[in-house]
Design a protein around this motif. Structure first.
Motif, PDB file in Angstrom:
ATOM      1  N   THR A   1       0.822  -1.202   0.000  1.00  0.00           N
ATOM      2  CA  THR A   1       0.000   0.000   0.000  1.00  0.00           C
ATOM      3  C   THR A   1       0.856   1.253   0.000  1.00  0.00           C
ATOM      4  O   THR A   1       0.379   2.329  -0.269  1.00  0.00           O
TER       5      THR A   1
ATOM      6  N   SER B   1       1.462  -0.389  -8.764  1.00  0.00           N
ATOM      7  CA  SER B   1       0.006  -0.241  -8.713  1.00  0.00           C
ATOM      8  C   SER B   1      -0.677  -1.594  -8.569  1.00  0.00           C
ATOM      9  O   SER B   1      -1.709  -1.724  -7.910  1.00  0.00           O
ATOM     10  N   TRP B   2      -0.089  -2.640  -9.164  1.00  0.00           N
ATOM     11  CA  TRP B   2      -0.655  -3.986  -9.028  1.00  0.00           C
ATOM     12  C   TRP B   2      -0.657  -4.421  -7.569  1.00  0.00           C
ATOM     13  O   TRP B   2      -1.623  -5.010  -7.081  1.00  0.00           O
TER      14      TRP B   2
ATOM     15  N   LYS C   1      -0.752  -2.553  -4.931  1.00  0.00           N
ATOM     16  CA  LYS C   1      -1.750  -1.791  -4.187  1.00  0.00           C
ATOM     17  C   LYS C   1      -3.162  -2.308  -4.463  1.00  0.00           C
ATOM     18  O   LYS C   1      -3.987  -2.413  -3.555  1.00  0.00           O
ATOM     19  N   VAL C   2      -3.425  -2.637  -5.736  1.00  0.00           N
ATOM     20  CA  VAL C   2      -4.739  -3.192  -6.079  1.00  0.00           C
ATOM     21  C   VAL C   2      -4.957  -4.516  -5.364  1.00  0.00           C
ATOM     22  O   VAL C   2      -6.044  -4.793  -4.837  1.00  0.00           O
ATOM     23  N   LYS C   3      -3.914  -5.351  -5.340  1.00  0.00           N
ATOM     24  CA  LYS C   3      -4.000  -6.642  -4.651  1.00  0.00           C
ATOM     25  C   LYS C   3      -4.377  -6.466  -3.193  1.00  0.00           C
ATOM     26  O   LYS C   3      -5.279  -7.134  -2.668  1.00  0.00           O
TER      27      LYS C   3
ATOM     28  N   THR D   1      -8.050  -5.194  -2.744  1.00  0.00           N
ATOM     29  CA  THR D   1      -9.062  -6.220  -3.023  1.00  0.00           C
ATOM     30  C   THR D   1      -9.085  -7.300  -1.940  1.00  0.00           C
ATOM     31  O   THR D   1     -10.154  -7.799  -1.589  1.00  0.00           O
TER      32      THR D   1
ATOM     33  N   ALA E   1      -6.366 -10.566  -8.631  1.00  0.00           N
ATOM     34  CA  ALA E   1      -5.403  -9.484  -8.391  1.00  0.00           C
ATOM     35  C   ALA E   1      -4.157 -10.000  -7.690  1.00  0.00           C
ATOM     36  O   ALA E   1      -3.037  -9.537  -7.960  1.00  0.00           O
TER      37      ALA E   1
ATOM     38  N   SER F   1      -0.555  -9.668  -9.406  1.00  0.00           N
ATOM     39  CA  SER F   1       0.499  -8.875  -8.768  1.00  0.00           C
ATOM     40  C   SER F   1       1.748  -9.716  -8.527  1.00  0.00           C
ATOM     41  O   SER F   1       2.870  -9.203  -8.613  1.00  0.00           O
TER      42      SER F   1
END
Length: 215
Positions: free
Chosen positions: A4, A151-152, A154-156, A159, A187, A191
């Motif tokens: 994050t 960004s991957w 953070k998305v992981k 979610t 995700a 990631s």
């Protein structure tokens, strides 16, 4: 969580001086350690709520939801405290993502043990996190490098937290929970693959740079 934030990177000194690293015994790392301590508390609360046969939503379930939400929020809190108040430590850089993994995987495993979500999803997430942790440990050991976030990643993290939160919150329809879990798994896998590709590209760039320098 794990990704994050890029890392708890401290500002580079303007001169050639290298100030001593702050003590690892500080408020930021205390928040990190607290996330780990809250995992068994969440497990006990969920087990207590599952054993309640009254039919109403037990208070323990709401407590489990609230404590998980607070624990997830401490990931942002400890980063801000480290950057703005107490300083960054290598222990914190390594322990922070590990605490994130233990919190999320611990909550997912407890829910799976109670029969609320499938074990295969937990297995996929555990496999990804174990692989990335191994790769990160190799980078630190061989090169002294902590790979920055993407960004991957953070998305992981978002979610995964969203999926656990929806499973913990009473009354959410099963299709909504299941869709959130599938998104989190996709995700997570994506990631992990992206992290491996970045490491491979970095290794090739370093090898190429050494070759050009050696000429």
């Amino acid at each position: 969580m794990e990704e994050t934030r890029t890392s708890r990177s401290a500002p580079r000194p303007p001169s050639g001086d290298h100030p001593a690293e702050p003590s690892p015994f500080n408020l930021a790392n205390a928040f990190t350690f607290l996330r780990v301590l809250l995992v068994p508390v969440i497990g006990w609360l969920l087990a207590t709520s599952a054993a309640d046969a009254s039919g109403a939503t037990p208070a323990a379930r709401w407590w489990a939801f609230g404590i998980f939400t607070f624990a997830a929020a401490t990931d942002t809190i400890d980063g801000e405290v480290a950057r703005r108040l107490v300083g960054v430590t290598r222990w914190g850089q390594l322990a922070d993502p590990l605490a994130d993994k233990l919190l999320i995987i611990g909550a997912l495993a407890i829910l799976a043990a109670l029969g609320e979500l499938p074990w295969w999803a937990v297995g996929v997430i555990v496999a990804r996190e174990a692989a990335v942790t191994w790769l990160r440990a190799r980078l630190v050991r061989d090169r002294g490098v902590v790979m920055p976030a993407s960004s991957w990643g953070k998305v992981k993290t978002v979610t995964q937290v969203a999926a656990v939160t929806l499973y913990l919150y009473p009354g959410i329809p099963d299709p909504v929970r299941e869709a959130a879990l599938v998104i989190a798994v996709v995700a997570t896998v994506g990631s992990g693959l992206e992290y491996a590709v970045r490491i491979q590209r970095r290794s090739r760039a370093e090898v190429g740079g050494e070759g050009r320098g050696g000429g």
